[in-house]
Write a protein that holds these residues in place. Structure first.
Motif, PDB file in Angstrom:
ATOM      1  N   PRO A 150       1.052  -1.634   0.152  1.00 19.24           N
ATOM      2  CA  PRO A 150      -0.409   0.002  -0.164  1.00 19.24           C
ATOM      3  C   PRO A 150       0.552   1.280   0.443  1.00 19.24           C
ATOM      4  O   PRO A 150       1.709   1.103   0.617  1.00 19.24           O
ATOM      5  CB  PRO A 150      -1.046  -0.501   1.251  1.00 19.24           C
ATOM      6  CG  PRO A 150      -0.475  -1.102   1.527  1.00 19.24           C
ATOM      7  CD  PRO A 150       0.157  -2.054   0.653  1.00 19.24           C
ATOM      8  N   ALA A 151       0.319   2.631  -0.604  1.00 14.89           N
ATOM      9  CA  ALA A 151       1.308   3.481  -0.580  1.00 14.89           C
ATOM     10  C   ALA A 151       1.131   4.016   0.607  1.00 14.89           C
ATOM     11  O   ALA A 151       1.957   5.112   0.814  1.00 14.89           O
ATOM     12  CB  ALA A 151       0.577   4.013  -1.963  1.00 14.89           C
ATOM     13  N   GLU A 152       0.172   4.387   1.680  1.00 15.37           N
ATOM     14  CA  GLU A 152      -0.224   4.918   2.722  1.00 15.37           C
ATOM     15  C   GLU A 152       0.072   4.239   4.286  1.00 15.37           C
ATOM     16  O   GLU A 152       0.104   3.265   3.517  1.00 15.37           O
ATOM     17  CB  GLU A 152      -1.643   5.658   2.600  1.00 15.37           C
ATOM     18  CG  GLU A 152      -2.540   4.480   2.620  1.00 15.37           C
ATOM     19  CD  GLU A 152      -3.841   5.011   2.631  1.00 15.37           C
ATOM     20  OE1 GLU A 152      -4.429   5.792   3.734  1.00 15.37           O
ATOM     21  OE2 GLU A 152      -4.856   5.261   1.485  1.00 15.37           O
ATOM     22  N   GLU A 153       0.747   4.855   4.911  1.00 13.19           N
ATOM     23  CA  GLU A 153       0.909   4.561   6.337  1.00 13.19           C
ATOM     24  C   GLU A 153      -0.674   3.740   7.239  1.00 13.19           C
ATOM     25  O   GLU A 153      -1.472   4.381   6.295  1.00 13.19           O
ATOM     26  CB  GLU A 153       1.024   5.104   7.267  1.00 13.19           C
ATOM     27  CG  GLU A 153       2.957   5.977   6.970  1.00 13.19           C
ATOM     28  CD  GLU A 153       3.732   5.794   7.425  1.00 13.19           C
ATOM     29  OE1 GLU A 153       3.845   6.024   9.254  1.00 13.19           O
ATOM     30  OE2 GLU A 153       4.091   7.410   6.994  1.00 13.19           O
ATOM     31  N   PHE A 154      -0.963   3.505   7.798  1.00  9.95           N
ATOM     32  CA  PHE A 154      -1.719   2.585   8.537  1.00  9.95           C
ATOM     33  C   PHE A 154      -1.382   3.072   9.354  1.00  9.95           C
ATOM     34  O   PHE A 154      -0.906   3.188  10.081  1.00  9.95           O
ATOM     35  CB  PHE A 154      -1.742   1.013   8.559  1.00  9.95           C
ATOM     36  CG  PHE A 154      -2.151   0.581   6.737  1.00  9.95           C
ATOM     37  CD1 PHE A 154      -2.246   1.491   5.727  1.00  9.95           C
ATOM     38  CD2 PHE A 154      -1.621  -0.973   7.249  1.00  9.95           C
ATOM     39  CE1 PHE A 154      -3.124   0.524   5.049  1.00  9.95           C
ATOM     40  CE2 PHE A 154      -2.369  -1.801   5.803  1.00  9.95           C
ATOM     41  CZ  PHE A 154      -2.197  -0.444   5.129  1.00  9.95           C
ATOM     42  N   ARG A 155      -2.402   3.205  11.010  1.00  7.62           N
ATOM     43  CA  ARG A 155      -3.150   3.649  11.729  1.00  7.62           C
ATOM     44  C   ARG A 155      -3.170   2.481  12.797  1.00  7.62           C
ATOM     45  O   ARG A 155      -4.187   1.954  12.532  1.00  7.62           O
ATOM     46  CB  ARG A 155      -4.166   4.408  12.043  1.00  7.62           C
ATOM     47  CG  ARG A 155      -3.742   4.688  14.232  1.00  7.62           C
ATOM     48  CD  ARG A 155      -2.781   5.580  14.946  1.00  7.62           C
ATOM     49  NE  ARG A 155      -2.654   5.548  16.258  1.00  7.62           N
ATOM     50  CZ  ARG A 155      -2.025   6.696  16.705  1.00  7.62           C
ATOM     51  NH1 ARG A 155      -0.934   6.514  16.024  1.00  7.62           N
ATOM     52  NH2 ARG A 155      -2.303   6.983  17.768  1.00  7.62           N
ATOM     53  N   VAL A 156      -1.973   1.712  13.959  1.00 10.26           N
ATOM     54  CA  VAL A 156      -2.163   0.184  14.685  1.00 10.26           C
ATOM     55  C   VAL A 156      -2.446   0.657  15.934  1.00 10.26           C
ATOM     56  O   VAL A 156      -2.010   1.747  16.410  1.00 10.26           O
ATOM     57  CB  VAL A 156      -0.704  -0.389  13.778  1.00 10.26           C
ATOM     58  CG1 VAL A 156      -1.412  -1.247  14.756  1.00 10.26           C
ATOM     59  CG2 VAL A 156      -0.985  -1.096  12.311  1.00 10.26           C
ATOM     60  N   GLU A 157      -2.993   0.563  16.156  1.00 13.38           N
ATOM     61  CA  GLU A 157      -3.546   0.599  17.786  1.00 13.38           C
ATOM     62  C   GLU A 157      -4.224  -0.685  18.077  1.00 13.38           C
ATOM     63  O   GLU A 157      -5.185  -1.166  18.301  1.00 13.38           O
ATOM     64  CB  GLU A 157      -4.951   1.190  18.031  1.00 13.38           C
ATOM     65  CG  GLU A 157      -4.854   2.649  17.312  1.00 13.38           C
ATOM     66  CD  GLU A 157      -6.120   4.138  17.937  1.00 13.38           C
ATOM     67  OE1 GLU A 157      -6.697   3.244  18.266  1.00 13.38           O
ATOM     68  OE2 GLU A 157      -5.661   5.141  17.728  1.00 13.38           O
ATOM     69  N   LEU A 158      -3.375  -0.563  19.171  1.00 13.78           N
ATOM     70  CA  LEU A 158      -3.801  -2.713  19.845  1.00 13.78           C
ATOM     71  C   LEU A 158      -3.548  -2.633  21.473  1.00 13.78           C
ATOM     72  O   LEU A 158      -2.828  -2.211  21.982  1.00 13.78           O
ATOM     73  CB  LEU A 158      -2.378  -3.872  19.424  1.00 13.78           C
ATOM     74  CG  LEU A 158      -2.039  -3.485  18.354  1.00 13.78           C
ATOM     75  CD1 LEU A 158      -0.475  -4.530  18.176  1.00 13.78           C
ATOM     76  CD2 LEU A 158      -2.847  -4.462  17.010  1.00 13.78           C
ATOM     77  N   ALA A 159      -4.242  -3.326  22.295  1.00  8.60           N
ATOM     78  CA  ALA A 159      -4.849  -3.041  23.675  1.00  8.60           C
ATOM     79  C   ALA A 159      -4.041  -4.514  24.246  1.00  8.60           C
ATOM     80  O   ALA A 159      -3.534  -5.229  23.873  1.00  8.60           O
ATOM     81  CB  ALA A 159      -6.069  -3.729  23.946  1.00  8.60           C
ATOM     82  N   ALA A 160      -2.919  -3.704  24.858  1.00  2.41           N
ATOM     83  CA  ALA A 160      -1.657  -3.992  25.687  1.00  2.41           C
ATOM     84  C   ALA A 160      -2.640  -5.648  27.093  1.00  2.41           C
ATOM     85  O   ALA A 160      -3.162  -4.690  26.971  1.00  2.41           O
ATOM     86  CB  ALA A 160      -0.417  -3.840  26.148  1.00  2.41           C
ATOM     87  N   PRO A 161      -1.303  -5.931  26.491  1.00  2.00           N
ATOM     88  CA  PRO A 161      -1.602  -6.914  27.821  1.00  2.00           C
ATOM     89  C   PRO A 161      -2.129  -6.372  29.757  1.00  2.00           C
ATOM     90  O   PRO A 161      -2.936  -6.829  30.046  1.00  2.00           O
ATOM     91  CB  PRO A 161      -0.155  -8.212  28.173  1.00  2.00           C
ATOM     92  CG  PRO A 161       0.400  -8.143  27.319  1.00  2.00           C
ATOM     93  CD  PRO A 161      -0.132  -6.761  26.569  1.00  2.00           C
ATOM     94  N   ASP A 162      -0.825  -5.209  29.472  1.00  5.51           N
ATOM     95  CA  ASP A 162      -1.199  -4.572  31.303  1.00  5.51           C
ATOM     96  C   ASP A 162      -2.551  -3.419  31.049  1.00  5.51           C
ATOM     97  O   ASP A 162      -2.757  -2.828  31.880  1.00  5.51           O
ATOM     98  CB  ASP A 162      -0.002  -4.064  31.124  1.00  5.51           C
ATOM     99  CG  ASP A 162       0.246  -2.943  30.119  1.00  5.51           C
ATOM    100  OD1 ASP A 162      -0.357  -2.967  29.554  1.00  5.51           O
ATOM    101  OD2 ASP A 162       1.438  -2.173  30.543  1.00  5.51           O
TER     102      ASP A 162
END
Length: 269
Positions: A186-198
């Motif tokens: 893909p040409a554009e960046e993504f936003r990645v949001e992950l719920a951490a274990p803590d």
């Protein structure tokens, strides 16, 4: 100094990840080491033998970069064949000897990486890698194969903060995951949001990106090491390219392999 502390931190995480898997396999007898894992044709012994083989390759790259480069294969098919050959040879050893060899190799690699000068870079199956990147890659693979072993015996391991290394590799390897399948990244960046274990949130990419990936960090990491089918995770995509990524996400170098089929009951495989 910041780089040194960062390397020390990831080396401690790598040590802990190896010890976690060691604690799972060490009590197994011959029958347990011969048990088939979710990876077709691979027993528990194959899983550990593969880690021992790859640790050995990493140790060669750190100690003798020219020697590693001289032995470097030419393509992904050759790499896959070498991986399978190394796993098969190790799996044929008595399990106690294999366990001892894996332990010795882990210790030697940790020592070599800890002694590497700041700014060092080492050849690998792809672009050269920094000390921290080598350690992070070994942690990712140790965790991934540990999941295969855990799944073999129905063990559910509690996720730890060490998963942040796996998540970061997966995000950085986004374009590789497309390219290794002959697809244009893909040409554009993504936003990645992950719920951490803590309970915290791990974020990557621009906050205002139109395409996004969200979900539990554990599910994202399982997906990225191809130990879960995307249908069996709570990872979600917004945007067509982000959605496509979830079907090809791959945190490791080499052929993608078959991956896991969806669980028959809709739960985790």
């Amino acid at each position: 100094m910041v780089e040194v502390r960062a390397v020390q931190a990831v080396l401690e995480d790598l040590r802990a990840e190896g010890e976690a898997l060691d604690a799972l396999v060490a009590p197994l007898g011959a029958e347990g080491w011969a048990a088939g894992t979710p990876a077709a044709g691979w027993t528990v012994a194959h899983q550990v033998a593969h880690l021992a083989w790859t640790d050995g390759r990493a140790l060669l790259a750190v100690r003798d970069p020219d020697g590693f480069t001289a032995e470097l294969g030419g393509d992904l098919a050759e790499l896959a064949a070498s991986v399978d050959k190394g796993a098969a040879a190790g799996a044929a050893e008595p399990y106690a000897r294999l366990l001892a060899r894996w332990r010795a190799g882990r210790d030697a690699l940790l020592e070599a990486l800890g002694a590497a000068p700041p700014g060092a870079r080492f050849p690998w199956y792809g672009p050269p890698m920094s000390t921290a990147s080598v350690a992070t890659g070994r942690l990712m693979e140790t965790w991934a194969h540990g999941e295969d072993v855990a799944d073999t015996f129905g063990v559910r391991r509690a996720p730890t903060a060490r998963l942040r290394h796996v998540a970061r590799i997966a995000v950085r390897a986004r374009d590789y995951a497309f390219a290794v399948r002959g697809m244009a990244p893909p040409a554009e960046e993504f936003r990645v949001e992950l719920a951490a274990p803590d309970g915290g949130l791990w974020t990557y990419g621009p906050p205002d990106a139109a395409q996004r990936v969200t979900g539990p960090a554990l599910d994202f990491c399982l997906l990225a090491v191809r130990r879960r089918h995307r249908d069996d995770t709570a990872v979600r995509a917004q945007g067509p390219d982000a959605d496509r990524w979830l079907s090809v996400a791959q945190a490791f170098a080499g052929p993608p392999g078959a991956g896991r089929a969806p669980a028959a009951d809709g739960g985790a495989a």
